[in-house]
Design a protein around this motif. Structure first.
Motif, mmCIF file in Angstrom:
data_model
loop_
_atom_site.group_PDB
_atom_site.id
_atom_site.type_symbol
_atom_site.label_atom_id
_atom_site.label_comp_id
_atom_site.label_asym_id
_atom_site.label_seq_id
_atom_site.Cartn_x
_atom_site.Cartn_y
_atom_site.Cartn_z
ATOM 1 N N GLY A 123 -7.842 -1.336 -10.952
ATOM 2 C CA GLY A 123 -7.991 -0.023 -11.551
ATOM 3 C C GLY A 123 -9.408 0.337 -11.933
ATOM 4 O O GLY A 123 -9.742 1.521 -12.038
ATOM 5 N N SER A 124 -10.261 -0.658 -12.125
ATOM 6 C CA SER A 124 -11.643 -0.375 -12.532
ATOM 7 C C SER A 124 -12.642 -0.502 -11.391
ATOM 8 O O SER A 124 -13.835 -0.244 -11.594
ATOM 9 N N VAL A 125 -12.182 -0.894 -10.183
ATOM 10 C CA VAL A 125 -13.138 -1.095 -9.082
ATOM 11 C C VAL A 125 -12.864 -0.192 -7.883
ATOM 12 O O VAL A 125 -13.775 0.090 -7.095
ATOM 13 N N ALA A 126 -11.634 0.269 -7.704
ATOM 14 C CA ALA A 126 -11.297 1.134 -6.572
ATOM 15 C C ALA A 126 -11.446 2.604 -6.980
ATOM 16 O O ALA A 126 -11.551 2.933 -8.163
ATOM 17 N N ASP A 127 -11.456 3.480 -5.982
ATOM 18 C CA ASP A 127 -11.483 4.918 -6.241
ATOM 19 C C ASP A 127 -10.079 5.503 -6.276
ATOM 20 O O ASP A 127 -9.837 6.505 -6.949
ATOM 21 N N ARG A 128 -9.190 4.882 -5.510
ATOM 22 C CA ARG A 128 -7.791 5.281 -5.468
ATOM 23 C C ARG A 128 -6.940 4.033 -5.305
ATOM 24 O O ARG A 128 -7.425 2.993 -4.859
ATOM 25 N N LEU A 129 -5.650 4.181 -5.611
ATOM 26 C CA LEU A 129 -4.680 3.126 -5.361
ATOM 27 C C LEU A 129 -3.564 3.678 -4.485
ATOM 28 O O LEU A 129 -3.320 4.888 -4.460
ATOM 29 N N MET A 130 -2.916 2.790 -3.765
ATOM 30 C CA MET A 130 -1.703 3.142 -3.029
ATOM 31 C C MET A 130 -0.651 2.103 -3.352
ATOM 32 O O MET A 130 -0.929 0.898 -3.316
ATOM 33 N N PHE A 131 0.552 2.537 -3.666
ATOM 34 C CA PHE A 131 1.660 1.638 -3.969
ATOM 35 C C PHE A 131 2.609 1.631 -2.790
ATOM 36 O O PHE A 131 3.180 2.660 -2.415
ATOM 37 N N ASP A 132 2.785 0.451 -2.196
ATOM 38 C CA ASP A 132 3.567 0.283 -0.971
ATOM 39 C C ASP A 132 4.585 -0.824 -1.188
ATOM 40 O O ASP A 132 4.476 -1.631 -2.126
ATOM 41 N N ALA A 133 5.587 -0.874 -0.318
ATOM 42 C CA ALA A 133 6.609 -1.924 -0.416
ATOM 43 C C ALA A 133 6.013 -3.280 -0.077
ATOM 44 O O ALA A 133 5.179 -3.395 0.833
ATOM 45 N N ALA A 134 6.453 -4.303 -0.783
ATOM 46 C CA ALA A 134 5.925 -5.643 -0.566
ATOM 47 C C ALA A 134 6.505 -6.300 0.676
ATOM 48 O O ALA A 134 5.871 -7.170 1.276
ATOM 49 N N GLU A 135 7.709 -5.892 1.083
ATOM 50 C CA GLU A 135 8.361 -6.537 2.215
ATOM 51 C C GLU A 135 7.856 -5.972 3.536
ATOM 52 O O GLU A 135 7.470 -4.812 3.633
ATOM 53 N N GLY A 136 7.865 -6.833 4.570
ATOM 54 C CA GLY A 136 7.510 -6.356 5.898
ATOM 55 C C GLY A 136 6.626 -7.334 6.639
ATOM 56 O O GLY A 136 5.918 -8.143 6.043
ATOM 57 N N THR A 137 6.652 -7.248 7.958
ATOM 58 C CA THR A 137 5.870 -8.161 8.785
ATOM 59 C C THR A 137 4.448 -7.684 8.991
ATOM 60 O O THR A 137 3.565 -8.487 9.296
ATOM 61 N N LEU A 138 4.210 -6.374 8.828
ATOM 62 C CA LEU A 138 2.876 -5.810 8.951
ATOM 63 C C LEU A 138 2.363 -5.430 7.566
ATOM 64 O O LEU A 138 3.145 -5.257 6.625
ATOM 65 N N PRO A 139 1.043 -5.257 7.417
ATOM 66 C CA PRO A 139 0.518 -4.828 6.116
ATOM 67 C C PRO A 139 1.044 -3.469 5.675
ATOM 68 O O PRO A 139 1.095 -3.170 4.494
ATOM 69 N N GLY A 140 1.455 -2.621 6.617
ATOM 70 C CA GLY A 140 2.029 -1.323 6.288
ATOM 71 C C GLY A 140 2.833 -0.819 7.474
ATOM 72 O O GLY A 140 2.845 -1.424 8.545
ATOM 73 N N GLY A 141 3.521 0.304 7.290
ATOM 74 C CA GLY A 141 4.282 0.874 8.387
ATOM 75 C C GLY A 141 5.534 0.100 8.742
ATOM 76 O O GLY A 141 5.946 0.051 9.901
ATOM 77 N N ASN A 142 6.178 -0.482 7.722
ATOM 78 C CA ASN A 142 7.354 -1.312 7.962
ATOM 79 C C ASN A 142 8.680 -0.602 7.699
ATOM 80 O O ASN A 142 9.745 -1.212 7.783
ATOM 81 N N ALA A 143 8.617 0.687 7.349
ATOM 82 C CA ALA A 143 9.831 1.473 7.083
ATOM 83 C C ALA A 143 10.655 0.890 5.940
ATOM 84 O O ALA A 143 11.878 0.980 5.934
ATOM 85 N N ARG A 144 9.986 0.286 4.957
ATOM 86 C CA ARG A 144 10.674 -0.292 3.802
ATOM 87 C C ARG A 144 10.277 0.464 2.538
ATOM 88 O O ARG A 144 9.102 0.746 2.310
ATOM 89 N N THR A 145 11.244 0.766 1.704
ATOM 90 C CA THR A 145 10.954 1.363 0.409
ATOM 91 C C THR A 145 10.955 0.266 -0.657
ATOM 92 O O THR A 145 11.361 -0.874 -0.404
ATOM 93 N N PHE A 146 10.502 0.637 -1.844
ATOM 94 C CA PHE A 146 10.681 -0.242 -3.004
ATOM 95 C C PHE A 146 11.347 0.573 -4.102
ATOM 96 O O PHE A 146 11.627 1.771 -3.919
ATOM 97 N N ASP A 147 11.640 -0.057 -5.210
ATOM 98 C CA ASP A 147 12.356 0.610 -6.298
ATOM 99 C C ASP A 147 11.422 1.608 -6.973
ATOM 100 O O ASP A 147 10.560 1.238 -7.761
#
Length: 211
Positions: A123-147
């Protein structure tokens, strides 16, 4: 005020043009070879040139070294760097200093503790954050939601994006539950893995524009 939308994983002129035409605030290009959405440096350059200045261009990186960052930034096609790997807060700060570009750090969320740790660390070093689902085989684009309830009522000290399994059908509920003012979609606007659907891009952006 409409929710800002980022269409990520764009790899063709047609998809880029559709994202711009239908109102995306951000477009994203993937620089991770294992992903079906990965684009070469020259493709990124060409696609980036199609994007008007009112739309931000984002490069998705996974634990990039300086040489890779230099190569991609030399295209002139990136306004924001999205870091999707295991980058430390120190590395985030170093990349910001070295590149002069704003950085968005992706936080993988499965539990409330994941959210808290991520905000505390970045929170003190980035300009923005993104919250993504933890599950999946790729770093993103896994079609998984989180709670999404994990984010309900939570104050975040930086501008942030909600990601993870969003689609035209669920983005309204996701925004209502989390109060997100920016959302990111990739697999949720695809007709096949890595293949963007013009109609789904249009539908997703129509939904976010009404929120």
């Amino acid at each position: 005020m409409a929710v800002e939308a980022k269409i990520c994983g764009l790899s063709t002129p047609e998809a880029v043009d559709a994202a711009v035409r239908f109102g995306a605030r951000w477009v994203g290009f993937v620089t991770y070879p294992p992903s079906p959405r990965h684009v070469s440096t020259e493709t990124m350059r060409a696609l980036g040139e199609r994007v008007p200045k009112k739309v931000g261009r984002v490069g998705l990186f996974v634990d990039p070294d300086d040489a890779l960052l230099d190569e991609k930034l030399a295209t002139g096609a990136l306004d924001l760097l999205q870091l999707h790997g295991a980058e430390t807060p120190e590395r985030i700060a170093a990349i910001r200093r070295r590149t002069g570009r704003p950085v968005m750090k992706v936080i993988k969320v499965a539990t409330p503790e994941d959210l808290e740790r991520g905000i505390a660390a970045y929170g003190s070093v980035a300009d923005r954050l993104m919250f993504d689902a933890a599950e999946g085989t790729l770093p993103g684009g896994n079609a998984r939601t989180f709670d999404w309830a994990i984010l309900s009522g939570r104050s975040v000290p930086l501008p942030w994006f909600l990601a993870g399994g969003l689609t035209p059908d669920n983005v309204t509920d996701a925004v209502r539950m989390t109060a997100a003012r920016a959302v990111d979609v990739s697999s949720g606007v695809e007709s096949g893995r890595g293949v963007k659907s013009i109609e789904l891009i249009r539908a997703f952006l129509a939904r976010t524009a009404s929120l």
